[in-house]
Structures are given as C-alpha cells and as structure tokens.
Design a protein around this motif. Structure first.
Motif, PDB file in Angstrom:
ATOM      1  N   ILE A  35      -4.272  -8.493   7.925  1.00 14.47           N
ATOM      2  CA  ILE A  35      -3.851  -9.356   6.821  1.00 14.47           C
ATOM      3  C   ILE A  35      -3.645  -8.464   5.597  1.00 14.47           C
ATOM      4  CG2 ILE A  35      -6.233  -9.894   6.159  1.00 14.47           C
ATOM      5  CD1 ILE A  35      -5.207 -12.721   5.494  1.00 14.47           C
ATOM      6  N   GLU A  36      -2.561  -8.698   4.884  1.00  9.28           N
ATOM      7  CA  GLU A  36      -2.231  -7.852   3.744  1.00  9.28           C
ATOM      8  C   GLU A  36      -2.884  -8.421   2.497  1.00  9.28           C
ATOM      9  OE1 GLU A  36       1.929  -7.394   2.640  1.00  9.28           O
ATOM     10  OE2 GLU A  36       1.656  -5.240   2.912  1.00  9.28           O
ATOM     11  N   VAL A  37      -3.519  -7.559   1.772  1.00  7.20           N
ATOM     12  CA  VAL A  37      -4.203  -7.998   0.552  1.00  7.20           C
ATOM     13  C   VAL A  37      -3.682  -7.165  -0.613  1.00  7.20           C
ATOM     14  CG1 VAL A  37      -6.289  -8.830   1.681  1.00  7.20           C
ATOM     15  CG2 VAL A  37      -6.106  -6.432   1.075  1.00  7.20           C
ATOM     16  N   PRO A  38      -3.803  -7.653  -1.834  1.00  5.72           N
ATOM     17  CA  PRO A  38      -3.324  -6.896  -3.007  1.00  5.72           C
ATOM     18  C   PRO A  38      -3.944  -5.518  -3.050  1.00  5.72           C
ATOM     19  CG  PRO A  38      -4.070  -9.079  -3.653  1.00  5.72           C
ATOM     20  CD  PRO A  38      -4.376  -8.942  -2.218  1.00  5.72           C
ATOM     21  N   THR A  40      -7.396  -3.210  -1.280  1.00  7.51           N
ATOM     22  CA  THR A  40      -8.647  -3.149  -0.536  1.00  7.51           C
ATOM     23  C   THR A  40      -9.721  -2.524  -1.403  1.00  7.51           C
ATOM     24  OG1 THR A  40      -7.934  -1.036   0.360  1.00  7.51           O
ATOM     25  CG2 THR A  40      -7.544  -2.989   1.716  1.00  7.51           C
ATOM     26  N   TYR A  41      -9.351  -2.303  -2.686  1.00  6.59           N
ATOM     27  CA  TYR A  41     -10.254  -1.596  -3.586  1.00  6.59           C
ATOM     28  C   TYR A  41     -11.641  -2.232  -3.612  1.00  6.59           C
ATOM     29  CZ  TYR A  41     -11.990   0.293  -8.003  1.00  6.59           C
ATOM     30  OH  TYR A  41     -12.730   0.884  -8.966  1.00  6.59           O
TER      31      TYR A  41
ATOM     32  N   SER B  97       0.451  -4.576  -5.863  1.00  9.59           N
ATOM     33  CA  SER B  97      -0.653  -5.523  -5.875  1.00  9.59           C
ATOM     34  C   SER B  97      -0.426  -6.652  -6.865  1.00  9.59           C
ATOM     35  CB  SER B  97      -1.958  -4.799  -6.210  1.00  9.59           C
ATOM     36  OG  SER B  97      -1.864  -4.265  -7.513  1.00  9.59           O
ATOM     37  N   MET B 191      -6.494  -2.640 -10.443  1.00 11.94           N
ATOM     38  CA  MET B 191      -6.882  -2.278  -9.080  1.00 11.94           C
ATOM     39  C   MET B 191      -6.252  -0.949  -8.726  1.00 11.94           C
ATOM     40  SD  MET B 191      -8.673  -4.762  -7.635  1.00 11.94           S
ATOM     41  CE  MET B 191      -9.041  -6.489  -7.928  1.00 11.94           C
ATOM     42  N   ASP B 192      -6.884   0.080  -9.154  1.00 12.04           N
ATOM     43  CA  ASP B 192      -6.373   1.417  -8.822  1.00 12.04           C
ATOM     44  C   ASP B 192      -7.504   2.188  -8.184  1.00 12.04           C
ATOM     45  OD1 ASP B 192      -5.603   4.255  -9.110  1.00 12.04           O
ATOM     46  OD2 ASP B 192      -3.839   3.327 -10.055  1.00 12.04           O
ATOM     47  N   LYS B 193      -7.211   2.722  -7.029  1.00  9.26           N
ATOM     48  CA  LYS B 193      -8.276   3.420  -6.293  1.00  9.26           C
ATOM     49  C   LYS B 193      -8.830   4.586  -7.110  1.00  9.26           C
ATOM     50  CE  LYS B 193      -8.018   1.227  -2.283  1.00  9.26           C
ATOM     51  NZ  LYS B 193      -6.700   1.091  -1.714  1.00  9.26           N
ATOM     52  N   GLY B 195      -9.224   4.613 -10.162  1.00  8.96           N
ATOM     53  CA  GLY B 195     -10.000   4.136 -11.293  1.00  8.96           C
ATOM     54  C   GLY B 195      -9.120   3.969 -12.515  1.00  8.96           C
ATOM     55  N   GLU B 220      -8.102 -13.505  -5.210  1.00  5.72           N
ATOM     56  CA  GLU B 220      -8.994 -12.363  -5.369  1.00  5.72           C
ATOM     57  C   GLU B 220     -10.365 -12.797  -5.883  1.00  5.72           C
ATOM     58  OE1 GLU B 220      -6.319  -8.533  -6.498  1.00  5.72           O
ATOM     59  OE2 GLU B 220      -6.079 -10.325  -7.760  1.00  5.72           O
ATOM     60  N   VAL B 232      -5.146  -4.862   4.976  1.00  5.49           N
ATOM     61  CA  VAL B 232      -4.218  -3.756   4.732  1.00  5.49           C
ATOM     62  C   VAL B 232      -3.835  -3.767   3.256  1.00  5.49           C
ATOM     63  CG1 VAL B 232      -2.039  -2.713   5.390  1.00  5.49           C
ATOM     64  CG2 VAL B 232      -3.352  -4.016   7.068  1.00  5.49           C
ATOM     65  N   ASP B 233      -4.060  -2.675   2.635  1.00  6.24           N
ATOM     66  CA  ASP B 233      -3.699  -2.545   1.222  1.00  6.24           C
ATOM     67  C   ASP B 233      -2.185  -2.459   1.112  1.00  6.24           C
ATOM     68  OD1 ASP B 233      -3.273  -1.643  -1.415  1.00  6.24           O
ATOM     69  OD2 ASP B 233      -5.368  -0.961  -1.461  1.00  6.24           O
ATOM     70  N   CYS B 234      -1.590  -3.308   0.306  1.00  8.19           N
ATOM     71  CA  CYS B 234      -0.136  -3.347   0.248  1.00  8.19           C
ATOM     72  C   CYS B 234       0.442  -2.147  -0.496  1.00  8.19           C
ATOM     73  CB  CYS B 234       0.327  -4.650  -0.382  1.00  8.19           C
ATOM     74  SG  CYS B 234      -0.237  -4.830  -2.075  1.00  8.19           S
ATOM     75  N   GLN B 237      -1.356   1.148   2.039  1.00  5.63           N
ATOM     76  CA  GLN B 237      -1.587   0.844   3.458  1.00  5.63           C
ATOM     77  C   GLN B 237      -2.992   1.236   3.901  1.00  5.63           C
ATOM     78  OE1 GLN B 237       0.936  -0.927   4.822  1.00  5.63           O
ATOM     79  NE2 GLN B 237       1.855  -0.629   2.820  1.00  5.63           N
ATOM     80  N   ASP B 238      -3.873   1.309   2.964  1.00  6.23           N
ATOM     81  CA  ASP B 238      -5.265   1.586   3.319  1.00  6.23           C
ATOM     82  C   ASP B 238      -5.814   0.368   4.075  1.00  6.23           C
ATOM     83  OD1 ASP B 238      -7.715   2.827   3.415  1.00  6.23           O
ATOM     84  OD2 ASP B 238      -8.398   1.861   1.564  1.00  6.23           O
ATOM     85  N   LEU B 256     -17.053  -7.849  -7.263  1.00  2.21           N
ATOM     86  CA  LEU B 256     -16.000  -8.274  -8.192  1.00  2.21           C
ATOM     87  C   LEU B 256     -16.570  -8.463  -9.597  1.00  2.21           C
ATOM     88  CD1 LEU B 256     -13.049  -9.258  -8.518  1.00  2.21           C
ATOM     89  CD2 LEU B 256     -13.905 -11.568  -8.066  1.00  2.21           C
ATOM     90  N   PHE B 259     -17.234  -5.212 -11.083  1.00  3.57           N
ATOM     91  CA  PHE B 259     -15.985  -4.546 -11.455  1.00  3.57           C
ATOM     92  C   PHE B 259     -15.475  -5.072 -12.799  1.00  3.57           C
ATOM     93  CE2 PHE B 259     -11.273  -4.543 -11.107  1.00  3.57           C
ATOM     94  CZ  PHE B 259     -11.085  -3.165 -11.135  1.00  3.57           C
TER      95      PHE B 259
END
Lengths: 695, 298
Positions: A35-38, A40-41, B97, B191-193, B195, B220, B232-234, B237-238, B256, B259
């Motif tokens: 499933i695609e999510v905005p 995965t952070y 995202s 939402m940035d890996k 940071g 979310e 799957v991270d859009c 693709q993580d 959350l 965060f």
C-alpha cells in the motif's frame, strides 16, 4: 485416560510437522499487501523499536500464532483419540432391574449399596440417546415396576431416585418375568391380567443391579433379553448376622425356657462378637461368640443339590470343580444358647454389639406369648368314640372340651353364648343347630341349616376313595384302612367349599366358608340309629388310627389352639395370620414403626396382616382392648441376605450370567470434544484477526 | 476582478471578500525594494515628516525647506519617512507526499498560499510564490497589486506535478534565489527522511519572518489500515512492513505526536512560527482564526 494411536508413523510425521511449519511461516516474510503511503517516515520510526526486539518477543506477542498452534495441538490430541473408561449403553431398549432387598442396605461401599446402584443406573440413563427407551423395575422378593418403558430421561431419573430400600429377601424371578413379558412376544407379566405397558416385544438389554444374593431362577428363558449383571458391593465385606433366633420351653424343666440363636460370619476372618439378650428392653444375659471365617470346602454333587436349594445362587468358584464335585465357600457359623426363667408374655431381643457393614441382621426378636387353649363345645346325645378321642392328654392341653346333650341347643343361655362367640369350635353330633353359632362348626351326619348346604340321597356302604392330604384338617389322615361304613350321603357345600374326603357316592367331608367362620359337614354318622332302631357305631373309623388324628386336627385347625410358648418368627413381607383370643370383629396391629393397622375378621376367625415390611415386634390389640393381646416378631433370618459377598454370577433359568466388573467398561472418546475446542479456538482466532483486538 | 479568480477553486468570492480586509503583518521591519504602503526605517518620499538635515551638495532641491531658508537663510533639507512594500514569500512543498489526501495536502497548501498571497496583493506587497522544486533558472513570478491575482492563481494552478526535491535542498535553493528579507510562509508536511532541521536553519540564516505551516492529512493523523501491509513510500519507494495491531497504532500515534511536538518545539525555540493543520480544516478558518492568532494577518 488412555490413548489410541489413530495414525500411521508417516501420518504422524506429517502432522507433527505442522506446528514448526506454522512457526516458520511466522519467520518467513508474510505475503503483505502493498500500500502506498505519503511517507514511511513516521512508520519507520514507529516500528524502529520493534525491530530491535528479539524475534521471540515478537512471537510471544503474537496471539494469532499462539491460537494457531493451539488449534493444531488440539487437532493432534484429537488424533491420539484420548478416552477414558466409562460405561456406555448398548442397544436402544433397556430394562433396569434394581435390587432393593435387605442386603442392598449394606454400607460396605461407604454408603448403601442401593444408592450406589441407583447412581450407576442414573449414569447410564444420562447416556441414553433420545431415541432410547428404558424401564425401571425394583425387586426384592416382589417386583415393582417403578417406571414402564419411556423416552423421558427425567422421568426415569426421578423414578430411580424414588426407589426405597426394603428389608425383604431377594427373589429375581418375579422381576424377570415382568421384564420378560415386555421383551418376549406371547408373554405377559401376570397371566394377561396385568400387562404393565404396551411395549412391542423387542430385544432389550436387561441390566441387573444386585449383590447377587438371589436364588436360582428355575425354568426361565431369557428369550430376547440380553442380560447384563452388575454386582454391587465390596468383594470382602465384613458382616456377622443372626440368621435364626427362637425360644423353646425347656423339656426337662417346664418353668424354664431356652433361647437359641445361630450367627453367621460372611467375612474371611474369624471374629468374636458379643451378643446381648434383653427381655422387654431390660438386660438379661450376654455372651461372647466365636465365629469362624468363611471356609472353602469341597462338596459332593448331592450336597451341592441340597445346598443349591438352600443357598440358591450357584456360588461356584473357579476351583477344580468337576465330576460332580465343586468347591463352595460358606459363611462361618456358630450357635449360642441362653437359659432363662419362663418370662410369660414377653419380647426377647438379641443384639450383636459390634457394628458391621450390615446393621439389619444384627438384631433379632423372639416373642413369647402365653399359650392359648381352644374352647370347644361338643353337642351329642352320646358318642363314646368322639368323647374318648377328645379326652386324651394332648387334647386336654390344647383345648377345653365341654360335652352337652342336644337339648342344650334350645336353651337361651346357649343361644346367647353361641351368638357371643365364646366357643372356637362347636361339634354337632347327630344333631343340627337351628341357628348357626358365631364359631367354627363341625356337623357329623348332617349339613348346616343355611343356604348352599345340601345333602344327597342316603346310600349304604359308602367307600372312601380319597382324602385331601394338603388340608390341615385331613393332614396325615389315612382313610385307606376304613373299609366299613354303614351308610352315608353326599354333601354339597356352598360355593367355594372344598371337598376333603371323597366317596364313591360323592363328597363325604366338605368344608365351607360362612362369614368369617368355617363349617365342616361329614356325610355319615359315627354313632347312630340302625334301621331297626338300635343305636350303635355306624363306621369302623373310630377304631382306626386316623380318627384321633382327625379329631386333633379339628381341634388345632378349627379350634385355633396355640400351644407353643414361642411364636414363629415371620419373614419381612410375608402375610401373618392372627387368631384373636376373643371373638372380636377387628384387631389393631401396631408395627415397630408405630403405624397402626386395623384388620377386619376373615375366614376362620382370623385376621391377615401383610404389612410386615419392617423387622421388629408387632403388637396386636383385640377390639377395643388397650392391652396387647399377642405379639409376633418379624426377623430377617436369611443366610443369603446376611452373606454380603457379592456373587460373581447369577443363574437365570438356563443361562449363567457372569457379573461385569462393577460397571460395563466402555471407551469414552474425547476427540470430539478436542475438535470442538479446536473449532472454538479457530473462531476466536478469526475474531482476533478481524477485530484486531490484542488481548 | 479577473475572471479566473472566480473560476478558480482555490479561492471563493466570499473568501476573497473576507481576505480583502486583512493585511499581512511582519514583526520585523524590512527594507522594501519598491515604494509600498508600509513605513520604512529609511527616510524617503512620503507625506509623513521625519526630520531636517543640512543641505549638502547634490541633494534634491525639491526637498529643501524654503520657508526655513527664508527665516534662517540656511538651507535645510526636509526628510520624510519612506513608505515601502513588504516581501511576502510563500514556499510550497510539492513533494509527492503532498499529493496525498482528499483534498490533497498540495491543494490545501495552494489554497493557503492563494489566500495569503491575495492579502499581500491587496496591500501592494511584493508577493512571491515558489515551490521547493522551482529551479534557479526559472523562478516564480513576483506579483504586486490586486491585478496580479489572476497571474498568481494561474501560477498556483500550474503547480501539480510533484517534484521530489529534498526539503533542505529546496529551501536552500529558495534562499539562494531570494536574497531579500520579508515574510516567508513555508507550507510543507515536514516529512523528510533527512529531517527538517537543516532546511529551517537556512531560513533562520536569512533572518526572515518565518511561518512554518505543517499540513497533514487525516489519513496520516489516524491511519485506517488493517492486516499485514507493506507500506511503500511514494517519494523514495522505501518500504516498511507492518502488521497492524492496536499497540502498533498506539505507538504510531505516539510517534506522530512526538514528531509534531518536536517540530513545534524546534520552531518556537528559534523564533519561527509553527502551525499544524490538517487538510480537513477549511482554509478560511485557518487564515481568519489560526493565522490571525499567530499574528501573520491582521
């Protein structure tokens, strides 16, 4: 609990591979739904700490895995087919015969044997399928259909619980016939008059719950019945019981009495018991009695036959029985004797002080009643032979005889006396009363002047053909040597009368009933007028031995004399014939439990009491009298009931039924339950999976 | 009124009417480039008198106070307070995202940018809307005056292709492109890996009046997920594999919350305004209530 392997080794291997397979599936990557999510952070950060946890912790928290493993384990257990020994019913039609005789009150199993039997029957009833039918019969020496064939288990349970112990002996034959009448076509329980329940004659399983102290049931075919005998009782119970207790007048010293008792020990060990004799509740004497234990002995075939008659059930042990010899083990026995002064009117009680498994036979009663003489009136113009026969010392002991001429019959005094019934027996010789008295009568050469009686044509030289040896009046009366009788006439009695003596001309001696009394008519004279007018003997009977015997029989039977001091003990359940000492219409019997029964007079000035279900002393009061007129004792006195050892088999007609070890072993399967639980767990697992609940 | 404004789904006429009355407020006074409606620290041309100073050679003779020269026979120059314009930047995160949710976070961001931009245009501020993916070679338009509304909306409508530019790089590029001071509203989901801290640090260095508006979708906030999933991270693709369970969801909520709290904390400590909103919050509520409370508009 034992297990049955239902699978082959290969199948086992496959089955046992299932739990590790499930476990490994949890280690393997699941087929996850992508499933695609905005981003995965946040998710990555969320599951970060999960990753660091050990895999075991992960497994530990997986309720689903646990449930799945549980399902498989339950299924594997089910494949093992675990079960336990239970009792199970076979067939679909059952007859439960439950022994409620005296010996079933023994407490060798911690409680009464009857309650154990009831519990076992209830167990079986609970297992009945809804289509099964069953009936319940309780038996002692009589049977009682507690519940006829029914599907209703609650009703069966209720009726089984209702069965009460009795103090009677055991006799299976009645119960078997009742059961058989319902199972076998063409049979009814009681000659077609009392068919208990409409039940098609179908094969049925007959469960006999008894301690087996039953006499052999002869001439009985089980037919469609499939008997299952379940012995109730411990194999080695301890019991010492009194099997007989009686009192006798001391022949040498008439003022003294002797009391005898016989005790039996059904245990294997020799015991010494203390017995205590009380007289009207007061201590009289005591003695220590050594009783040997049960002895095993080899007895011959002849003895065997006689023992079988006594002991009933074939108690053959599996010894070297054969060739007409068999081994038998009988309870040890010992006697005890007490000498005592003549107590008069009294109750003797003998009690064993020691407690054992069976309390009912530890007490015995004997009743000493005063002797009672018959009051006899002989109305005769003169009969030397009869008067001679009545003047013997034995006759004087049992009866007071008054001889009067026929002229007395018309006097007012006599009529009053006769109506008041002060006589037990009036013998009319060569005369006939105008009004029948309130007493038994014997009319020689005539018939009672009441309806029903008639005399036939006088014929000369009647030859006596036959006498009834069974009737007390003609018992031991041998008429074969009475060759000469002058003349006689056939006697016809009222309906119900029985012929005691038959001649070629017809009945010569007839006994008939009359409102509580009995009349005897003899169709010939003993002394009488010949055709030429002379008076003389008209038969040679008085010179034969049978004549005084007949007269004594008449005094005893019609006079109702009681000679013995001690009264015979009665068995529980038997009918007791009470003869009142005064001419009363009613007597009142008080049982040991205090119940008072009023009895109306029956034939022969007797009263029949049948509620002798309880062991003990019964008091009889006559009319309105307050004093106890006489007593009688009811005692167990049954060697078979006292012998508590449960019999290993019972003989039912032509079949010997081996006892099944307490209860019929049947395998109770558990695998169905395990699979049901597994199904329940599976449903729960589904619920957990869907609801995401985490318990 | 340009016709595209009414057609635009970004702003409704009612909302425009409400926004007209507002103005952007900066807690700092910046130097504008053009003459605007705000007083500047600089002296310049306006009707508001500020000071006198001696005339020096070369001064504009138009500002010499001749009356004073007549009285004192000295040349003084009248100084007036300068009125300048405000630089108002809106930086929209257009990463993939942001395209999630219904309405998408990007749509929400555009609506917010349009609303704030319109306020700026009405007050003759210098409004510039850019995205993180805007390249140096092709900067966004600089808008002034109400007449530019249609251009702004047109530009915003054109932003629909997601460009996966890391937040830090996008902000850095923005800072390089725009050297001026002013108000910056950064609309992003943070939402940035890598940071968000480094990105915000660039903005701090510019000494701008920074508003960070974090837009999240209800999905979310309360994810409606079941079963064993491969997330799957859009953007990159993580993949994150999860088995959804109550504890996992609880833990997600905690993460959350942590965060959001972290971002607010970071911004507050550094003098930045932080506002968290979800796409189901109407933009007018956001502007008229929340941003007014924060002091961005008045």
């Amino acid at each position: 609990m034992n297990l049955i392997n239902a699978l082959s080794p290969l199948q086992w291997a496959l089955l046992l591979a299932v739990p590790p397979a499930i476990l490994s599936l949890y280690f393997l990557k699941l087929k996850r739904h992508p499933i695609e999510v905005p981003s995965t952070y946040l998710w990555s950060r969320t599951i970060e700490d999960l990753h660091v946890n050990s895999i075991w912790q992960k497994l530990r928290q997986s309720l689903l895995l646990f449930l799945q493993i549980l399902v498989v384990v339950l299924a594997i257990l089910a494949c093992l087919r675990p079960g336990f020994r239970g009792t199970e019913l076979i067939g679909d039609r059952f007859i439960f015969l439950i022994d409620n005789s005296a010996s079933m009150s023994a407490t060798d199993l911690g409680r009464t044997r009857l309650s154990v039997a009831q519990e076992r029957v209830l167990d079986l009833i609970n297992q009945m399928k809804s289509s099964d039918v069953a009936m319940v019969i309780s038996f002692s020496d009589v049977q009682r259909v507690e519940q006829s064939f029914t599907h209703s288990r609650s009703q069966l349970r209720q009726r089984v619980n209702r069965i009460q112990p009795t103090q009677r002996r055991t006799d299976l034959s009645d119960a078997l016939r009742a059961a058989s009448g319902l199972a076998n076509p063409g049979r009814t329980s009681e000659a077609g008059t009392n068919d208990y329940q409409v039940a098609e004659a179908m094969p049925a399983t007959l469960y006999i719950y008894s301690d087996g102290g039953v006499p052999t049931v002869p001439d009985f075919s089980l037919g469609n019945l499939e008997p299952v005998y379940i012995p109730i009782g411990e194999t080695a119970p301890e019991n010492v019981g009194i099997v007989s207790f009686s009192t006798e007048q001391n022949q040498e010293k008439p003022s003294q009495m002797q009391a005898y008792a016989r005790l039996e020990n059904s245990g294997t060990e020799a015991v010494t018991v203390e017995v205590e004799l009380t007289l009207d509740g007061e201590f009289l004497d005591a003695a220590n009695v050594d009783i040997p234990g049960r002895s095993v002995r080899t007895i011959s075939a002849q003895e065997n036959a006689s023992t079988n008659e006594d002991e009933g059930s074939g108690e053959a042990d599996d010894g070297e029985a054969g060739g007409g010899m068999r081994e038998d083990n009988l309870p040890g026995a010992a006697g005890v004797q007490f000498d005592l002064d003549h107590p008069g009117h009294a109750v003797l009680k003998l009690a064993i002080k020691e407690q054992d498994d069976f309390a009912l036979d530890n007490t015995a009663y004997s009743v000493v009643n005063s002797p009672r003489q018959a009051n006899v009136l002989v109305v005769t113009p003169g009969n030397e032979s009869l008067e001679l026969a009545l003047s013997t010392s034995e006759a004087a002991r049992i009866a007071t005889v008054k001889i009067e001429p026929p002229s007395l019959l018309a006097t007012k005094e006599h009529l009053a006396d006769a109506e008041a019934g002060i006589f037990d027996l009036i013998i009319y010789d060569q005369c006939v009363p105008t009004v029948m008295p309130a007493a038994n009568t014997m009319i020689i050469g005539g018939v009672p002047p009441v309806d029903g009686w008639s005399k036939g044509e006088v014929a000369s030289r009647p030859v006596i053909i036959d006498t009834d040896p069974a009737h007390p009046l003609t018992q031991l009366v041998q008429m074969g040597d009475v060759k000469y009788n002058y003349d006689g006439f056939p006697v016809t009695g009222p309906p119900g009368a029985s012929t005691l003596m038959d001649a070629q001309i017809g009945p010569l001696l007839v006994i008939g009933q009359r409102a509580g009394f009995e009349d005897v008519a003899l169709g010939m004279d003993i002394v009488g007028k010949y055709s030429d007018g002379n008076v003389g003997p008209k038969t040679e009977w008085p010179i034969r031995r049978s004549f005084p015997v007949f007269v004594m029989n008449a005094l005893r039977y019609l006079g109702g004399a009681r000679t013995s001091y001690s009264t015979e003990s009665q068995q529980p359940g038997t009918a007791v014939k009470i003869r009142s000492s005064l001419p009363v219409d009613q007597v009142h019997v008080t049982s040991p439990t205090g119940d008072v029964t009023t009895l109306d007079r029956e034939a022969q000035n007797t009263f029949v009491y049948s509620a002798t279900d309880t062991v003990g002393v019964y008091d009889t009061r006559e009319g309105r009298a307050r004093e106890v007129a006489q007593r009688f004792a009811v005692n167990m006195f049954s060697s078979r009931e006292s012998d508590l050892r449960p019999r290993t088999e019972v003989v039912l007609g032509y079949e010997t039924v081996e006892g099944q070890s307490a209860s019929e072993p049947a395998r109770k399967e558990l695998w169905k339950w395990l699979l049901l639980i597994a199904l329940g767990v599976l449903v729960f697992e589904w619920y957990v999976y869907n609801r995401r609940v985490y318990l | 009124m340009p016709p595209s404004a009414t057609d635009s789904p970004l702003l409704s006429p009612q909302m425009l009417a409400q926004l007209e009355r507002l103005e952007l407020v900066s807690r700092k006074i910046f130097r504008g480039r053009l003459k605007g409606e705000r007083r500047s620290r600089r002296k310049g041309q306006s009707v508001e008198f500020a000071d006198f100073r001696n005339y020096v050679q070369g001064d504009d003779l138009r500002f010499v106070d001749w009356n004073l020269y007549a009285r004192l026979d000295k040349l003084f120059l009248k100084l007036f307070l300068e009125e300048e314009d405000l630089h108002f930047y809106t930086l929209i995160d257009t990463s993939a995202s942001m395209t999630f949710g219904d309405p998408s976070k990007l749509q929400h961001a555009k609506q917010l940018a349009a609303a704030l931009g319109f306020i700026g245009l009405c007050r003759a501020d210098r409004v510039k809307i850019e995205t993180l993916g805007t390249s140096l070679a092709k900067p966004g338009p600089t808008l002034r005056g109400r007449a530019s509304l249609w251009r702004m909306l047109e530009y915003l409508d054109g932003i629909d292709e997601p460009s996966n530019v890391p937040l830090a790089k996008g902000v850095k590029d923005f800072c390089l492109r725009n050297s001026g001071q002013g108000i910056l509203v950064l609309i992003t989901d943070l939402m940035d890996k890598a940071g968000y801290e480094s990105a915000l640090r660039f903005l701090l260095a510019r000494q701008m009046d920074v508003y960070v508006v974090q837009v999240l979708s209800p999905e979310e906030m309360k994810p409606d997920l079941k079963g064993d999933l491969r997330l799957v991270d859009c953007e990159d693709q993580d993949v994150a594999e999860i088995t959804v369970s109550r504890p996992l969801l609880d833990r997600y909520q905690k993460t959350l919350a942590a965060f959001i709290d972290g971002a607010r904390d970071y911004c507050t400590r550094r003098g930045m305004n932080y506002l968290m909103t979800t796409t189901d919050t109407p933009v007018d509520t956001l502007v008229l209530n929340y941003l007014r409370q924060r002091g961005l508009v008045r």
